[in-house]
Motif scaffolding. Structure first.
Motif, PDB file in Angstrom:
ATOM      1  N   GLY A  32       0.811  -1.216   0.000  1.00  0.00           N
ATOM      2  CA  GLY A  32       0.000   0.000   0.000  1.00  0.00           C
ATOM      3  C   GLY A  32       0.843   1.264   0.000  1.00  0.00           C
ATOM      4  O   GLY A  32       0.525   2.242  -0.689  1.00  0.00           O
ATOM      5  N   THR A  33       1.916   1.247   0.762  1.00  0.00           N
ATOM      6  CA  THR A  33       2.803   2.414   0.813  1.00  0.00           C
ATOM      7  C   THR A  33       3.426   2.687  -0.548  1.00  0.00           C
ATOM      8  O   THR A  33       3.481   3.837  -1.004  1.00  0.00           O
ATOM      9  N   ILE A  34       3.868   1.636  -1.211  1.00  0.00           N
ATOM     10  CA  ILE A  34       4.495   1.790  -2.520  1.00  0.00           C
ATOM     11  C   ILE A  34       3.482   2.281  -3.550  1.00  0.00           C
ATOM     12  O   ILE A  34       3.743   3.202  -4.322  1.00  0.00           O
ATOM     13  N   VAL A  35       2.281   1.672  -3.545  1.00  0.00           N
ATOM     14  CA  VAL A  35       1.261   2.043  -4.534  1.00  0.00           C
ATOM     15  C   VAL A  35       0.832   3.490  -4.354  1.00  0.00           C
ATOM     16  O   VAL A  35       0.771   4.249  -5.322  1.00  0.00           O
ATOM     17  N   TRP A  36       0.536   3.895  -3.130  1.00  0.00           N
ATOM     18  CA  TRP A  36       0.087   5.268  -2.938  1.00  0.00           C
ATOM     19  C   TRP A  36       1.221   6.271  -3.194  1.00  0.00           C
ATOM     20  O   TRP A  36       0.965   7.387  -3.662  1.00  0.00           O
ATOM     21  N   GLY A  37       2.438   5.894  -2.931  1.00  0.00           N
ATOM     22  CA  GLY A  37       3.563   6.758  -3.297  1.00  0.00           C
ATOM     23  C   GLY A  37       3.651   6.952  -4.800  1.00  0.00           C
ATOM     24  O   GLY A  37       3.889   8.061  -5.295  1.00  0.00           O
ATOM     25  N   LEU A  38       3.448   5.863  -5.550  1.00  0.00           N
ATOM     26  CA  LEU A  38       3.458   5.969  -7.016  1.00  0.00           C
ATOM     27  C   LEU A  38       2.277   6.791  -7.526  1.00  0.00           C
ATOM     28  O   LEU A  38       2.411   7.536  -8.505  1.00  0.00           O
ATOM     29  N   TYR A  61     -11.041  12.193 -15.848  1.00  0.00           N
ATOM     30  CA  TYR A  61     -10.469  10.982 -16.455  1.00  0.00           C
ATOM     31  C   TYR A  61      -9.128  10.608 -15.813  1.00  0.00           C
ATOM     32  O   TYR A  61      -8.820   9.432 -15.633  1.00  0.00           O
ATOM     33  N   VAL A  62      -8.353  11.613 -15.470  1.00  0.00           N
ATOM     34  CA  VAL A  62      -7.070  11.351 -14.817  1.00  0.00           C
ATOM     35  C   VAL A  62      -7.288  10.671 -13.467  1.00  0.00           C
ATOM     36  O   VAL A  62      -6.640   9.669 -13.151  1.00  0.00           O
ATOM     37  N   LEU A  63      -8.217  11.201 -12.670  1.00  0.00           N
ATOM     38  CA  LEU A  63      -8.486  10.610 -11.361  1.00  0.00           C
ATOM     39  C   LEU A  63      -9.069   9.207 -11.476  1.00  0.00           C
ATOM     40  O   LEU A  63      -8.705   8.315 -10.710  1.00  0.00           O
ATOM     41  N   ILE A  64      -9.973   8.995 -12.431  1.00  0.00           N
ATOM     42  CA  ILE A  64     -10.537   7.659 -12.634  1.00  0.00           C
ATOM     43  C   ILE A  64      -9.428   6.678 -13.017  1.00  0.00           C
ATOM     44  O   ILE A  64      -9.348   5.566 -12.478  1.00  0.00           O
ATOM     45  N   GLY A  65      -8.563   7.066 -13.917  1.00  0.00           N
ATOM     46  CA  GLY A  65      -7.464   6.195 -14.334  1.00  0.00           C
ATOM     47  C   GLY A  65      -6.504   5.882 -13.194  1.00  0.00           C
ATOM     48  O   GLY A  65      -6.074   4.734 -13.019  1.00  0.00           O
ATOM     49  N   LEU A  66      -6.188   6.900 -12.386  1.00  0.00           N
ATOM     50  CA  LEU A  66      -5.299   6.684 -11.246  1.00  0.00           C
ATOM     51  C   LEU A  66      -5.935   5.754 -10.216  1.00  0.00           C
ATOM     52  O   LEU A  66      -5.263   4.874  -9.666  1.00  0.00           O
ATOM     53  N   MET A  67      -7.212   5.913  -9.952  1.00  0.00           N
ATOM     54  CA  MET A  67      -7.877   5.056  -8.961  1.00  0.00           C
ATOM     55  C   MET A  67      -8.003   3.614  -9.461  1.00  0.00           C
ATOM     56  O   MET A  67      -7.816   2.672  -8.694  1.00  0.00           O
ATOM     57  N   GLY A  69      -5.938   2.161 -11.604  1.00  0.00           N
ATOM     58  CA  GLY A  69      -4.577   1.627 -11.557  1.00  0.00           C
ATOM     59  C   GLY A  69      -4.124   1.322 -10.135  1.00  0.00           C
ATOM     60  O   GLY A  69      -3.523   0.281  -9.870  1.00  0.00           O
ATOM     61  N   ALA A  70      -4.435   2.221  -9.200  1.00  0.00           N
ATOM     62  CA  ALA A  70      -4.047   2.002  -7.805  1.00  0.00           C
ATOM     63  C   ALA A  70      -4.791   0.808  -7.214  1.00  0.00           C
ATOM     64  O   ALA A  70      -4.201  -0.017  -6.502  1.00  0.00           O
ATOM     65  N   GLY A  71      -6.075   0.698  -7.516  1.00  0.00           N
ATOM     66  CA  GLY A  71      -6.856  -0.435  -7.012  1.00  0.00           C
ATOM     67  C   GLY A  71      -6.330  -1.757  -7.542  1.00  0.00           C
ATOM     68  O   GLY A  71      -6.180  -2.729  -6.786  1.00  0.00           O
ATOM     69  N   ALA A  72      -6.041  -1.804  -8.824  1.00  0.00           N
ATOM     70  CA  ALA A  72      -5.504  -3.036  -9.417  1.00  0.00           C
ATOM     71  C   ALA A  72      -4.143  -3.378  -8.811  1.00  0.00           C
ATOM     72  O   ALA A  72      -3.869  -4.543  -8.491  1.00  0.00           O
ATOM     73  N   ALA A  73      -3.299  -2.373  -8.624  1.00  0.00           N
ATOM     74  CA  ALA A  73      -1.974  -2.617  -8.044  1.00  0.00           C
ATOM     75  C   ALA A  73      -2.081  -3.108  -6.599  1.00  0.00           C
ATOM     76  O   ALA A  73      -1.322  -3.988  -6.182  1.00  0.00           O
ATOM     77  N   LEU A  74      -3.028  -2.564  -5.828  1.00  0.00           N
ATOM     78  CA  LEU A  74      -3.205  -3.007  -4.448  1.00  0.00           C
ATOM     79  C   LEU A  74      -3.701  -4.447  -4.376  1.00  0.00           C
ATOM     80  O   LEU A  74      -3.231  -5.232  -3.557  1.00  0.00           O
ATOM     81  N   VAL A  75      -4.645  -4.800  -5.246  1.00  0.00           N
ATOM     82  CA  VAL A  75      -5.170  -6.171  -5.248  1.00  0.00           C
ATOM     83  C   VAL A  75      -4.083  -7.154  -5.674  1.00  0.00           C
ATOM     84  O   VAL A  75      -3.855  -8.184  -5.029  1.00  0.00           O
TER      85      VAL A  75
END
Length: 94
Positions: A32-38, A61-67, A69-75
């Motif tokens: 989580g720390t790494i993903v949110w830092g990215l 669109y930027v926020l949707i894409g970031l969320m 990507g972050a959700g997929a990376a966390l899972v």
């Protein structure tokens, strides 16, 4: 030649204290720390690019894409972390 024989070099900390086998190894960085830092770095880079006028970005669109990507990376990171974790019991109790 001198007959001076210096004392053998020893550690100022006794061996019994220096090599404590009970001391746990340092914990690895959390996913989580790494993903949110990215996410923060990506957002900062997109803001800089937008302010320079190189590309016109739609904030929604930027926020949707970031969320997404972050959700997929966390899972994925959580699944990989759970897969690599040692599940053997050390006490023999369940």
């Amino acid at each position: 030649m001198s007959s001076y024989d210096p004392a053998p070099k020893t550690s100022p900390v006794p061996e019994s204290v220096a090599a404590d086998p009970r001391e746990p190894a340092p914990a690895p960085a959390r996913v989580g720390t790494i993903v949110w830092g990215l996410v923060v770095l990506a957002l900062a880079a997109l803001i800089i690019i937008s302010q320079l006028g190189i590309v016109a970005l739609n904030g929604t669109y930027v926020l949707i894409g970031l969320m997404i990507g972050a959700g997929a990376a966390l899972v994925i990171g959580g699944l990989l972390s759970a897969r690599g974790r040692d599940n053997s019991s050390t006490t023999g109790k369940s």
